[in-house]
Enzyme design. Structure first.
Site, PDB file in Angstrom:
ATOM      1  N   LYS A  38       0.661  -1.206  -0.028  1.00  0.00           N
ATOM      2  CA  LYS A  38      -0.084   0.020   0.163  1.00  0.00           C
ATOM      3  C   LYS A  38       0.893   1.285  -0.108  1.00  0.00           C
ATOM      4  O   LYS A  38       2.191   1.240   0.126  1.00  0.00           O
ATOM      5  CB  LYS A  38      -0.787   0.108   1.139  1.00  0.00           C
ATOM      6  N   TYR A 257      12.961  30.634   8.803  1.00  0.00           N
ATOM      7  CA  TYR A 257      11.850  31.360   9.194  1.00  0.00           C
ATOM      8  C   TYR A 257      11.712  31.315  10.790  1.00  0.00           C
ATOM      9  O   TYR A 257      11.941  30.632  11.567  1.00  0.00           O
ATOM     10  CB  TYR A 257      10.437  30.545   8.549  1.00  0.00           C
TER      11      TYR A 257
END
Length: 375
Positions: A38, A257
């Protein structure tokens, strides 16, 4: 994507993937070893991983979504394919068209699949999922014990009875024993039906709850199924990032940031062309001061571990490379983000998450290369 133009290089070793499957098979006590593919084979690529596993001898595959199952069928024409996330209303014809098997986890799903099989005049295969402790998908154990009396179950072939461990990676967790006993009780009411409980870590439990089929996932791709011991798996994934720029930051300068990282003394910073848009988690950001021991990301630069400096941004990560001799690093070089001492579990730990998330978030902006036979 050409590697010369990519900010990140993702190397996937299909030979190691096949070797890991064989290791898991050999530890499964004679049970069949399936493969969970998956999430695009945990980020490594369904179209590459499935053929490699099939050549190694894998015959049964598990996915989460119907769309994934169709992709597996395209490269695994003879495979047995189960879809874990249940039967969505009205999708039964798609399963038949592509020769897929739903994993049924409620009486509503069982009734719909049975009605479809009756309408077709043919018994089709499906798995039934019994919930032994996860409280997520599946019939309750009490309902599972009534399956033998359900008329609907005679309208299709119950090809597999399955459940899922809650904490198999915690080998001494008493919940493991409770789940094994509950699963055994349901299995005994359905003689002749194949049974599956063990995931990657479940294969290595001392109770050996292998039953007829095991369903490894994470360990196939190099994750450690035995966190209290050395990793028996080979590394499958190696991720490198390219250095865009090198600069000096003066004492008391900040990086990134919100100015969350402070330079104590003059520090050299390498900026890498990878960020959270590439799937590298922002939670690996380094917020503090240079020289502090932070639980944050690291990379290997010229053989040295170097810590992140500041916040992970969308497309860039900044790293403190002051301890790397200037002659050993230059613009355009690559550094290791996953590989060697920075294995999946260590990268996940430093990002405050798990290696599963690191794997399945591997971005599409990387230039991918495959080692070992594929296709």
């Amino acid at each position: 994507m050409p590697k010369e133009t990519a900010g990140g290089l993702l190397h996937i070793d299909l030979s190691a993937l096949a070797s890991n499957w064989r290791t898991l098979r050999d530890n499964a006590g004679g049970a069949e070893a399936a493969a969970v593919v998956k999430a695009d084979a945990y980020g490594t690529g369904i179209e590459q991983a499935v053929p490699a596993l099939a050549r190694a001898g894998c015959r049964t595959f598990f996915v989460a979504h119907l769309s994934e199952a169709i992709r597996v069928r395209a490269v695994g024409p003879d495979a047995t394919i189960y879809v874990l996330n249940g039967l969505f209303p009205g999708t039964s014809p798609v399963y038949v068209e592509h020769k897929l098997r739903p994993v049924l986890g409620s009486f509503e799903e069982i009734e719909e699949w049975a009605a479809f099989c009756r309408s077709q005049g043919q018994k089709r295969e499906a798995a039934i999922h019994v919930d032994t402790g996860m409280n997520r998908l599946g019939l309750t154990v009490a309902h599972g014990l009534t399956l033998k009396d359900r008329a609907e179950c005679t309208d299709f072939e119950v090809a597999l009875l399955m459940s899922h461990f809650v904490s198999a990676e915690e080998s001494d967790n008493p919940l493991n024993i409770r789940q094994i006993e509950s699963f055994k009780a349901v299995r005994e009411t359905l003689p002749g039906v194949r049974a599956s409980l063990a995931n990657s870590s479940g294969i290595f439990l001392k109770e050996k709850p292998h039953f007829d089929l095991v369903r490894p996932g994470y360990a196939l791709y190099g994750g450690n199924p035995t966190p209290d011991h050395d990793n028996p798996m080979s590394a499958v994934v190696n991720l490198e990032a390219r250095i865009v720029q090198l600069r000096w930051v003066e004492e008391n300068g900040t990086v990134g940031y919100n100015a969350r990282w402070l330079a104590l003394g003059r520090r050299r910073i390498a900026t890498l062309s990878v960020g959270y848009a590439d799937g590298y988690p922002r939670s690996a950001s380094a917020r503090g001061k240079s020289g502090e021991e932070l639980l944050a990301g690291m990379v290997v630069v010229a053989g040295r571990l170097c810590p992140f400096a500041g916040n992970v941004s969308m497309d860039l990560i900044t790293v403190d490379v002051t301890d790397v001799p200037e002659k050993d690093i230059q613009r355009g070089d690559t550094v290791t983000m996953i590989g060697g001492s920075l294995d999946l579990d260590e990268v996940g730990r430093r990002a405050g998450t798990i290696g599963y998330e690191i794997l399945t978030n591997l971005g599409r902006r990387y230039a991918r290369s495959y080692r070992g036979k594929q296709g």
